[in-house]
Design a protein around this motif. Sequence first.
Motif, mmCIF file in Angstrom:
data_model
loop_
_atom_site.group_PDB
_atom_site.id
_atom_site.type_symbol
_atom_site.label_atom_id
_atom_site.label_comp_id
_atom_site.label_asym_id
_atom_site.label_seq_id
_atom_site.Cartn_x
_atom_site.Cartn_y
_atom_site.Cartn_z
ATOM 1 N N TYR A 325 0.536 -1.207 0.003
ATOM 2 C CA TYR A 325 -0.100 0.238 0.277
ATOM 3 C C TYR A 325 0.650 0.851 0.114
ATOM 4 O O TYR A 325 0.471 2.556 0.296
ATOM 5 C CB TYR A 325 -0.841 0.347 0.882
ATOM 6 C CG TYR A 325 -1.986 -1.715 1.445
ATOM 7 C CD1 TYR A 325 -3.172 -1.624 0.573
ATOM 8 C CD2 TYR A 325 -1.503 -2.031 2.092
ATOM 9 C CE1 TYR A 325 -3.409 -2.762 0.964
ATOM 10 C CE2 TYR A 325 -2.275 -3.223 2.750
ATOM 11 C CZ TYR A 325 -3.332 -3.849 1.562
ATOM 12 O OH TYR A 325 -3.780 -4.689 1.580
ATOM 13 N N TRP A 326 1.986 1.127 -0.601
ATOM 14 C CA TRP A 326 3.200 2.077 -0.434
ATOM 15 C C TRP A 326 2.063 3.432 -1.614
ATOM 16 O O TRP A 326 2.692 4.460 -0.596
ATOM 17 C CB TRP A 326 4.294 1.976 -0.916
ATOM 18 C CG TRP A 326 4.698 1.349 -2.219
ATOM 19 C CD1 TRP A 326 4.079 0.648 -2.649
ATOM 20 C CD2 TRP A 326 4.780 2.631 -3.606
ATOM 21 N NE1 TRP A 326 4.323 0.528 -4.334
ATOM 22 C CE2 TRP A 326 4.801 2.376 -4.686
ATOM 23 C CE3 TRP A 326 5.382 3.644 -3.301
ATOM 24 C CZ2 TRP A 326 5.128 2.546 -5.885
ATOM 25 C CZ3 TRP A 326 5.050 5.367 -4.677
ATOM 26 C CH2 TRP A 326 5.228 4.318 -5.685
ATOM 27 N N LEU A 328 -0.649 4.111 -1.819
ATOM 28 C CA LEU A 328 -1.173 4.566 -1.133
ATOM 29 C C LEU A 328 -1.170 5.705 -0.204
ATOM 30 O O LEU A 328 -1.355 6.638 0.554
ATOM 31 C CB LEU A 328 -2.783 3.585 -0.503
ATOM 32 C CG LEU A 328 -3.760 4.258 0.286
ATOM 33 C CD1 LEU A 328 -4.991 5.198 -0.029
ATOM 34 C CD2 LEU A 328 -4.471 2.997 1.252
ATOM 35 N N LEU A 329 -0.436 5.354 0.834
ATOM 36 C CA LEU A 329 0.644 5.639 2.063
ATOM 37 C C LEU A 329 1.208 7.275 1.067
ATOM 38 O O LEU A 329 0.600 8.222 2.250
ATOM 39 C CB LEU A 329 1.513 4.972 2.587
ATOM 40 C CG LEU A 329 1.015 3.631 3.230
ATOM 41 C CD1 LEU A 329 2.238 2.948 3.653
ATOM 42 C CD2 LEU A 329 -0.184 4.156 4.234
ATOM 43 N N SER A 331 0.091 9.123 -0.927
ATOM 44 C CA SER A 331 -1.532 10.039 -1.232
ATOM 45 C C SER A 331 -1.548 10.392 -0.282
ATOM 46 O O SER A 331 -2.216 11.552 -0.238
ATOM 47 C CB SER A 331 -2.191 8.587 -2.805
ATOM 48 O OG SER A 331 -1.710 8.369 -4.001
ATOM 49 N N LEU A 332 -2.215 9.838 0.220
ATOM 50 C CA LEU A 332 -2.362 10.315 2.343
ATOM 51 C C LEU A 332 -1.705 11.645 2.555
ATOM 52 O O LEU A 332 -1.883 12.208 2.520
ATOM 53 C CB LEU A 332 -2.812 9.106 3.182
ATOM 54 C CG LEU A 332 -3.772 7.628 2.561
ATOM 55 C CD1 LEU A 332 -3.563 6.836 3.630
ATOM 56 C CD2 LEU A 332 -4.808 8.751 2.592
ATOM 57 N N SER A 333 -0.251 11.120 2.269
ATOM 58 C CA SER A 333 0.988 11.487 2.807
ATOM 59 C C SER A 333 0.618 12.994 2.135
ATOM 60 O O SER A 333 1.104 14.287 2.233
ATOM 61 C CB SER A 333 2.048 11.590 2.870
ATOM 62 O OG SER A 333 2.218 10.174 3.787
ATOM 63 N N THR A 335 -1.952 14.320 0.240
ATOM 64 C CA THR A 335 -2.861 15.277 0.228
ATOM 65 C C THR A 335 -2.695 16.112 1.747
ATOM 66 O O THR A 335 -3.527 17.286 1.724
ATOM 67 C CB THR A 335 -4.078 14.256 0.028
ATOM 68 O OG1 THR A 335 -4.155 13.348 -1.060
ATOM 69 C CG2 THR A 335 -5.481 14.823 0.345
ATOM 70 N N THR A 336 -2.490 15.328 2.544
ATOM 71 C CA THR A 336 -2.203 15.922 4.010
ATOM 72 C C THR A 336 -1.951 16.606 4.154
ATOM 73 O O THR A 336 -2.138 17.826 4.569
ATOM 74 C CB THR A 336 -1.946 14.942 5.221
ATOM 75 O OG1 THR A 336 -2.625 13.930 5.304
ATOM 76 C CG2 THR A 336 -2.250 15.542 6.822
ATOM 77 N N TRP A 339 -2.624 19.804 1.744
ATOM 78 C CA TRP A 339 -4.029 20.596 2.591
ATOM 79 C C TRP A 339 -3.592 20.858 4.169
ATOM 80 O O TRP A 339 -4.479 22.716 3.594
ATOM 81 C CB TRP A 339 -4.801 19.206 3.375
ATOM 82 C CG TRP A 339 -6.249 19.953 3.230
ATOM 83 C CD1 TRP A 339 -6.542 21.336 3.381
ATOM 84 C CD2 TRP A 339 -7.383 18.854 3.837
ATOM 85 N NE1 TRP A 339 -8.072 21.392 3.182
ATOM 86 C CE2 TRP A 339 -8.022 19.246 4.144
ATOM 87 C CE3 TRP A 339 -6.946 17.773 4.916
ATOM 88 C CZ2 TRP A 339 -9.562 19.278 4.959
ATOM 89 C CZ3 TRP A 339 -8.047 17.379 5.507
ATOM 90 C CH2 TRP A 339 -9.113 17.916 5.181
#
Length: 380
Positions: A325-326, A328-329, A331-333, A335-336, A339
């Motif tokens: 899931y690297w 996905l991780l 992408s979340l990092s 975005t956070t 943002w």
Amino acid sequence: MSTDNIHKTVDEESSLISWDTWDGIKHTESFVLLSSVLFVLTFSYAFGRAPVVSDIFQGYHGLAVTILIWSIFALGFNLLLGQTGLLSFGHAMFFGTASYAAALFAIHVYNDPLAVIVVATLAAVALGAVAALILLRLHTVYFSIVALAIGQFLYFLAREPLVEITKGINGLEVPRSPVLGFFELEHQYGGLLGELVVNNLYLFVGVFFVAVVASITRIRKSPYGLIFKAIRENETRTAFVGLDVWRYKFAAFLLSASIVGLAGGLMAVNTQFAGVERLYWSVSGDVVVMTVLGGLGTLAGPVIGTFVFFYFKGIVNGFPTLGNYWLLLLSLSFTTVVWVYRDGIWGMTTAFTGALREPRELLDSLTGGDSTGDSSGGEN
């Protein structure tokens, strides 16, 4: 102990250090150059071999070399987007074309790494000049999409019609001789120098990294760089003061293409391979993510973003279960961070250090007191 005493101590100690002096030093070209040299000399060691630190990062020397090359790519892209405001989704065209030019020159003409990189850079500049005549007639999203279309056109051209030259999906092997006939890139050092840089290949890439950082710093501080920023802020007003906006955008485009072409040539020399995947649209997308994640328009931001991107891709990707899931991780990092901080990781860092520059406010936030209040409140 009351907060009045704490504030008095802080004020006395802070007077020993002038933030104005530090601000004046850290923005000088000499400081940036020295910092880039120290970064190159310590990065591979800290990332892959230093006690404790390398155990945390779990990095390795080969990945450090790759990060330096892609940092050059990101710095070149950032010169166009961060300084001039032109968003290109097709910068892989320069990266891949330079790699192929390097490979073909090394195979059929001369395989000295310096000559190969010069040819790769010139090929990217030539392509940039042709692409700019098309792209700079367009604005906003049309510029971005047509750049993507040109990149994809070159990708499919290299994959199928020119397969006899490019070998299609199999790619080309890039032979390399010693630099100037003397310096073997594979030569490994011993002792302290071996611990820091390992081999000549790392030094070779590091010299170009420092040169690119120094060049971009000079551009940013020059009148040309200031005009790039003016175009980014308001192109119409820049034209109203009598400046030829198209000419400056053309110069920015060629400068960006040359630096990205340099990275493409270095990648061909490093891997001794040139493949069609370096022209693919995802390469352009990756460098956009690296630049925005690290800090758009800054000097250190693209390097930080490149490190984070390849840390997820090269290290986190190998973790059991989590490695699946690297992306996905990442992408979340991404975005956070974006943002919360529009300037990316570098903006987050400067915001934190900026808070440390105001010790009185920091103490008030930690103690819950008020520097204008009485001593009893501070004691409580």
